[in-house]
Design a protein around this motif. Structure first.
Motif, PDB file in Angstrom:
ATOM      1  N   ASN B  28      39.030  39.818  49.931  1.00 26.59           N
ATOM      2  CA  ASN B  28      37.637  39.390  49.875  1.00 26.59           C
ATOM      3  C   ASN B  28      37.516  38.009  49.282  1.00 26.59           C
ATOM      4  OD1 ASN B  28      35.750  41.187  50.913  1.00 26.59           O
ATOM      5  ND2 ASN B  28      36.228  42.638  49.291  1.00 26.59           N
ATOM      6  N   LEU B  30      38.107  34.227  48.470  1.00 32.49           N
ATOM      7  CA  LEU B  30      38.536  33.124  49.332  1.00 32.49           C
ATOM      8  C   LEU B  30      39.784  32.426  48.792  1.00 32.49           C
ATOM      9  CD1 LEU B  30      35.090  31.587  50.283  1.00 32.49           C
ATOM     10  CD2 LEU B  30      36.514  33.109  51.616  1.00 32.49           C
ATOM     11  N   LYS B  33      42.674  34.304  49.916  1.00 35.37           N
ATOM     12  CA  LYS B  33      42.915  34.044  51.347  1.00 35.37           C
ATOM     13  C   LYS B  33      43.755  32.774  51.518  1.00 35.37           C
ATOM     14  CE  LYS B  33      38.817  35.963  53.543  1.00 35.37           C
ATOM     15  NZ  LYS B  33      39.273  37.050  54.409  1.00 35.37           N
ATOM     16  N   GLU B 107      33.315  35.677  46.850  1.00 37.78           N
ATOM     17  CA  GLU B 107      33.700  36.954  47.446  1.00 37.78           C
ATOM     18  C   GLU B 107      33.006  37.069  48.793  1.00 37.78           C
ATOM     19  OE1 GLU B 107      35.796  39.180  45.883  1.00 37.78           O
ATOM     20  OE2 GLU B 107      35.998  37.836  44.182  1.00 37.78           O
ATOM     21  N   GLU B 108      33.827  37.338  49.820  1.00 40.12           N
ATOM     22  CA  GLU B 108      33.323  37.310  51.182  1.00 40.12           C
ATOM     23  C   GLU B 108      32.153  38.282  51.401  1.00 40.12           C
ATOM     24  OE1 GLU B 108      36.008  36.951  55.104  1.00 40.12           O
ATOM     25  OE2 GLU B 108      35.997  38.871  54.104  1.00 40.12           O
ATOM     26  N   ASN B 109      32.263  39.490  50.786  1.00 40.49           N
ATOM     27  CA  ASN B 109      31.234  40.503  51.067  1.00 40.49           C
ATOM     28  C   ASN B 109      29.938  40.259  50.305  1.00 40.49           C
ATOM     29  OD1 ASN B 109      32.449  40.930  48.697  1.00 40.49           O
ATOM     30  ND2 ASN B 109      32.797  43.131  48.941  1.00 40.49           N
TER      31      ASN B 109
END
Lengths: 325, 118
Positions: B28, B30, B33, B107-109
């Motif tokens: 989630n 970045l 990632k 956080e992506e979500n």
């Protein structure tokens, strides 16, 4: 023996990667990534790629780790628990991995001298480059002379990255009295770094100018020199580092390196050769190659140094700004 | 045993590549990632350097009395790729810093309902 070292190091690398997947503490993730880079550098040495190992150790373990840490200082240290299921990603990864493993079975076996990779241009580089270019380090000959166009392109990419970072973040000058910048109170760190920094810069110059004969060259030297200044900025604070080399000056330096590289190409055209044809630079083709390679490596070194340091300045000044707020 | 030794490097490369890929699609955060992307990238470096290795060869720097050298071409390609890799990583991280400033989270979500926030 070399095979055994290869086996063990690659297994350690795989374990490090596996651990990174499950860790939620991002600080530990970044530290593990530094270890991962050092392990890759060791593997590169074991696989005879000394120049690559040099670059990976200075770039991967040095600059990337610092940049990620600065980013963490602004975005927070903990990764939150994921809400969506992990089954679909796992399935995708397993299927792709199985397909790739199946694909590797068609690869030629590791290390055979008859593999297709070693048949094409490589024998020419290995047999002719010491005579044509006159340098013992074949990697430098191929990088700077045979593939000079490609390296010019890479230098321009590095230059455009700094344009990207500066247009996204920008470097903000903080006033000296605004905050306690750096780690002035840590006396031991202070003294040790003062001893280390000149040695690192000296080593960078050695790597820069000895790259024709041993492992090294402009890319590695630029990064190592930038690392010395980054250490200075970390210990004494950004305002003092700005007083030594300012961000504006670095922008000019980054452009100057690329222009120096390209101007060698233009000069060789003026002398009647092709773009980046160093044979025309001096009466003796071998001497011409030497001049050409030293100048373009210097251009690469200047650009990489200025870009890496300026990127760090951009991130560092952002972090200081968010500390004040 | 020789079958394993012949392909071991490539299998580890595939494992690392899939580990990086998994982090990129499942994490989630970045920053994590970006770490995943870097692992993916390093696995490609490893593949190239493994292909350039010649058993019994030495580093491609001319030494008296050595006839077998490893292939210098993959070394050149990967050397420049590493430096370009850190440059692109820096651009990615600076995008993350801007995202943090605009949305207050990485956080992506947590972005989903914040499109109006800017």
């Amino acid at each position: 023996m070399a095979e055994f070292i290869d086996l063990v190091l690659l297994a350690m690398l795989a374990l490090t990667a596996l651990r990174i997947i499950f860790l939620k503490d991002l600080f530990a993730v970044v530290m593990l990534f530094g270890i991962y880079s050092f392990l890759s550098a060791l593997i590169f040495v074991n696989l005879d790629a000394v120049d690559v190992a040099f670059t990976e150790a200075s770039v991967g373990a040095g600059i990337s780790t610092v940049l990620m840490l600065v980013t963490l200082a602004m975005t927070g240290r903990k990764e939150k628990q994921s809400t969506h299921s992990t089954i679909l990603p796992l399935f995708v990864v397993l299927v792709t991995g199985a397909a790739l493993i199946y694909g590797t079975l068609d690869m030629p076996p590791f290390g055979h001298p008859d593999n297709p990779v070693h048949q094409h241009v490589a024998p020419r580089y290995i047999e002719e480059s010491p005579k044509e270019v006159g340098l013992p380090n074949m990697v430098t000959s191929v990088l700077a002379s045979y593939r000079g166009f490609d390296t010019l392109g890479e230098t321009v990419v590095v230059f455009s990255a700094v344009i990207g970072v500066l247009s996204l973040l920008g470097v903000r000058r903080t006033k000296k009295k605004d905050l306690e910048s750096g780690l002035e109170t840590h006396k031991v760190l202070h003294v040790v770094s003062k001893i280390i920094i000149p040695l690192v810069i000296l080593f960078a110059l050695y790597v820069q100018f000895h790259g024709d004969f041993g492992p090294g060259g402009g890319f590695q030297a630029g990064v190592i020199a930038a690392a010395a200044f980054i250490l200075y900025a970390l210990v004494l604070g950004l305002p003092k580092a700005f007083a030594v080399v300012g961000p504006k000056f670095l922008q000019w330096m980054a452009a100057a390196g690329v222009l120096l590289y390209a101007s060698v190409g233009l000069y060789s055209m003026y002398k009647g050769g092709n773009f980046l044809d160093y044979n025309t630079l001096a009466a003796d083709p071998i001497a011409g190659q030497h001049y050409g390679i030293i100048i373009i490596e210097l251009g690469v070194g200047i650009t990489v140094f200025a870009v890496m340091l300026n990127i760090f300045y951009a991130f560092g000044s952002q972090a200081e700004r968010s500390n004040i707020q | 045993m020789s079958f394993i030794l012949d392909y071991y490097n490539y299998w580890v490369v595939v494992f690392l590549m899939m580990a990086g890929f998994y982090i990129v699609i499942s994490a989630n955060n970045l920053v994590k990632k970006i770490v995943g992307l870097n692992i993916f990238q390093t696995s490609v470096f490893m593949l190239y350097i493994s292909m350039g290795k010649v058993t019994g060869g030495t580093a491609p720097i001319v030494v008296e009395g050595v006839t077998q050298y490893s292939n210098p071409l993959p070394h050149v390609l990967i050397l420049t790729a590493i430096v370009v890799g850190v440059a692109t990583t820096a651009v990615g991280l600076s995008l993350i810093v801007r995202i943090k400033r605009a949305y207050g989270t990485v956080e992506e979500n947590e972005f989903e309902n914040k499109d109006d926030a800017i």
